[in-house]
Scaffold this motif. Structure first.
Motif, short mmCIF file in Angstrom:
data_model
loop_
_atom_site.label_atom_id
_atom_site.label_comp_id
_atom_site.label_asym_id
_atom_site.label_seq_id
_atom_site.Cartn_x
_atom_site.Cartn_y
_atom_site.Cartn_z
N SER A 83 0.84 -1.20 0.00
CA SER A 83 0.00 0.00 0.00
C SER A 83 0.87 1.23 0.00
O SER A 83 2.04 1.20 0.39
N LYS A 84 0.26 2.31 -0.46
CA LYS A 84 0.91 3.61 -0.39
C LYS A 84 -0.22 4.60 -0.17
O LYS A 84 -1.13 4.71 -1.00
N LEU A 102 -4.31 -0.31 9.10
CA LEU A 102 -4.15 -0.63 7.67
C LEU A 102 -2.71 -0.97 7.31
O LEU A 102 -2.45 -1.67 6.33
N GLU A 103 -1.77 -0.47 8.11
CA GLU A 103 -0.36 -0.78 7.82
C GLU A 103 -0.08 -2.27 8.01
O GLU A 103 0.84 -2.83 7.42
N THR A 104 -0.89 -2.92 8.86
CA THR A 104 -0.65 -4.34 9.11
C THR A 104 -1.04 -5.20 7.90
O THR A 104 -0.68 -6.36 7.83
N TYR A 105 -1.77 -4.61 6.94
CA TYR A 105 -2.06 -5.36 5.70
C TYR A 105 -0.74 -5.70 5.02
O TYR A 105 -0.47 -6.85 4.69
N SER A 106 0.08 -4.70 4.84
CA SER A 106 1.36 -4.93 4.16
C SER A 106 2.30 -5.77 5.04
O SER A 106 2.94 -6.71 4.55
N THR A 107 2.36 -5.47 6.32
CA THR A 107 3.33 -6.21 7.16
C THR A 107 2.94 -7.68 7.32
O THR A 107 3.80 -8.53 7.47
N GLU A 108 1.64 -7.97 7.28
CA GLU A 108 1.23 -9.38 7.40
C GLU A 108 1.34 -10.12 6.07
O GLU A 108 1.68 -11.30 6.03
N ARG A 109 1.04 -9.45 4.96
CA ARG A 109 1.01 -10.16 3.67
C ARG A 109 2.37 -10.25 3.00
O ARG A 109 2.64 -11.21 2.27
N PHE A 110 3.24 -9.25 3.23
CA PHE A 110 4.52 -9.24 2.53
C PHE A 110 5.34 -10.52 2.76
O PHE A 110 5.76 -11.18 1.80
N PRO A 111 5.56 -10.94 4.02
CA PRO A 111 6.37 -12.15 4.22
C PRO A 111 5.73 -13.40 3.64
O PRO A 111 6.42 -14.28 3.13
N SER A 128 2.92 -11.08 13.67
CA SER A 128 2.18 -9.82 13.51
C SER A 128 2.06 -9.05 14.83
O SER A 128 1.86 -9.65 15.90
N SER A 129 2.12 -7.73 14.73
CA SER A 129 2.02 -6.88 15.93
C SER A 129 0.60 -6.84 16.47
O SER A 129 0.38 -6.39 17.59
N ILE A 130 -0.39 -7.29 15.70
CA ILE A 130 -1.77 -7.22 16.19
C ILE A 130 -2.31 -8.59 16.61
O ILE A 130 -3.51 -8.74 16.80
N VAL A 131 -1.45 -9.60 16.72
CA VAL A 131 -1.93 -10.85 17.32
C VAL A 131 -1.32 -10.98 18.72
O VAL A 131 -0.29 -10.37 19.01
N LEU A 132 -1.99 -11.72 19.57
CA LEU A 132 -1.54 -11.84 20.97
C LEU A 132 -1.69 -13.29 21.41
O LEU A 132 -2.78 -13.86 21.31
N ASP A 133 -0.59 -13.87 21.86
CA ASP A 133 -0.64 -15.25 22.33
C ASP A 133 0.06 -15.36 23.67
O ASP A 133 1.25 -15.10 23.77
#
Ligand SMILES: Cc1cc2nc3c(=O)[nH]c(=O)nc-3n(C[C@H](O)[C@H](O)[C@H](O)COP(=O)(O)OP(=O)(O)OC[C@H]3O[C@@H](n4cnc5c(N)ncnc54)[C@H](O)[C@@H]3O)c2cc1C
Length: 361
Positions: free
Chosen positions: A126-127, A175-184, A224-229
């Motif tokens: 995204s940009k 929305l930034e987590t879309y790129s950080t989760e999908r890129f890898p 991911s920064s938005i998951v918690l375990d």
């Protein structure tokens, strides 16, 4: 703005300053298209292939979208002049006929094109307010059939986040987590599919196509920064690939949430058996509270979550799929995209997870 088209987004990507690094493979240069033909050995039920990938090969996949005698075909061969064949209906018929043992009758060439695999992906998904997904974000070898599903997974990952931000229920940083989760994930997928392509070209073997990693059930975003375990052990020494074969003995936040059948619905009304997948939807989170008894669940439900259903897992399918001991208290938050967002102990932890997603919890 979302974009899911490879050609149109060439321009859009450039305007955004997104790169599309990778390579174009000349060693898998094919003629492909749709054709109508009949022959005694060609039933419309099976996908027929003649030859091997290390030499000449033709493929005929039945498709009744064109006509009853319709086929999606491709021709590949290092000694063939693919560019020339693609320009000539006669040469296409001739090449196909030369590879099939029995006589065939050609009826129509519906469309034809030349194709070389592009193995490429964007440097960011995204940009600003523009998001790229599907083939607009990544293209790869057709040898593993990962394209369509990867595109759908992109859309599912992005969709619920966009909805929450647009409704002002979540901060736009979600929305930034879309790129950080999908890129890898896409980067690892390109590695896997390219290695299968390399092997097919080198050895002629299509064995890699049966690799269960391609079922995509083990893809994860543990990082991911938005998951918690709160149950997972530290990551040291764990495999770093996001593209894994499904391991049913391990489950943590960031994994795909599994299904479980035969759950008896006992509250608010009794009904037939349910499955967990019949509860999950792309427009809300589902929180599962596994508790030794209803009384154990009450404090959590009172403080953190609205209780919609009580299910009894009579045959232990959910306990087994989610790796919960019968006397254990374990709470799972399932994201709208079917990913486990949280695996936690109690109501405060549930709030902690949701505070990563929503403005107000
Ligand atoms: C020969 C071949 C075999 C394949 N086999 C498989 C397989 O077995 N399994 C698999 O998972 N994947 C396979 N794929 C890949 C799969 O088809 C793609 O990954 C998938 O279709 C990508 O979906 P998409 O929505 O991103 O893009 P597309 O399907 O390309 O959709 C983009 C849409 O945007 C439209 N469009 C373009 N420009 C504009 C514009 N300016 N305005 C509005 N609309 C526009 C296009 O018409 C198109 O309908 C194969 C691909 C090829 C070429």
């Amino acid at each position: 703005m979302n974009d899911v088209d490879g050609n149109f987004t060439g321009t859009v990507r450039k305007q955004l300053g997104l790169t599309f690094q990778g390579e174009t493979r000349e060693d898998f240069y094919i003629v492909t298209g749709d054709i109508r033909l009949t022959g005694p050995c060609l039933d419309g039920v099976h996908w027929h292939r003649f030859g091997t990938f290390s030499g000449r090969v033709i493929s005929l996949r039945p498709t009744d979208e064109i006509a009853e005698d319709g086929w999606q075909f491709f021709i590949l061969g290092p000694d063939l002049d693919i560019g020339k064949i693609a320009q000539s209906e006669e040469l296409i018929f001739e090449t196909l006929a030369s590879m099939i043992d029995t006589e065939i009758t050609f009826h129509e060439l519906v469309w034809v094109t030349e194709y070389r695999p592009n193995l490429r992906m964007v440097n960011k998904f995204s940009k600003g307010r523009v998001f790229v997904a599907g083939d607009a974000a990544h293209v790869h070898s057709p040898t593993s059939g990962q394209g369509l599903n990867s595109g759908v997974q992109d859309a599912f990952n992005l969709g619920w986040k966009l909805a929450l931000v647009e409704k002002r229920l979540a901060h736009k940083s979600l929305l930034e987590t879309y790129s950080t989760e999908r890129f890898p994930v896409i980067s690892d997928m390109l590695e896997v599919t390219t290695s299968i392509l390399n092997n097919a070209v080198k050895t002629g073997s299509t064995a890699g196509w049966a690799n269960t990693i391609l079922f995509m059930l083990g893809i994860h975003c543990h990082f991911s920064s938005i998951v918690l375990d709160e149950f997972a052990t530290p990551t040291e020494g764990k495999p770093t690939s996001t593209y894994m074969v499904l391991d049913e003995t391990h489950l943590e936040a960031g994994d795909r949430a599994p299904d479980a059948p035969k759950l008896l619905h006992v509250y608010p009304r009794k009904s037939d058996m349910m499955t967990l997948f019949s509860l999950y939807r792309p427009w809300y989170h589902t929180v599962l509270v596994f508790a030794p008894s209803p009384a154990d669940a009450t404090p959590i439900l009172a403080r953190a979550i609205r209780q919609d259903l009580v299910l009894v897992d009579q045959e232990g399918h959910a306990y087994s799929a989610y790796l919960v001991e019968s006397n254990q208290m374990k709470i799972f938050a399932i994201r709208p995209d079917g990913v486990i967002g949280a695996v936690v102990h109690g109501s405060e932890d549930v709030k902690k997870y949701f505070s990563k997603i929503f403005w107000e919890v």
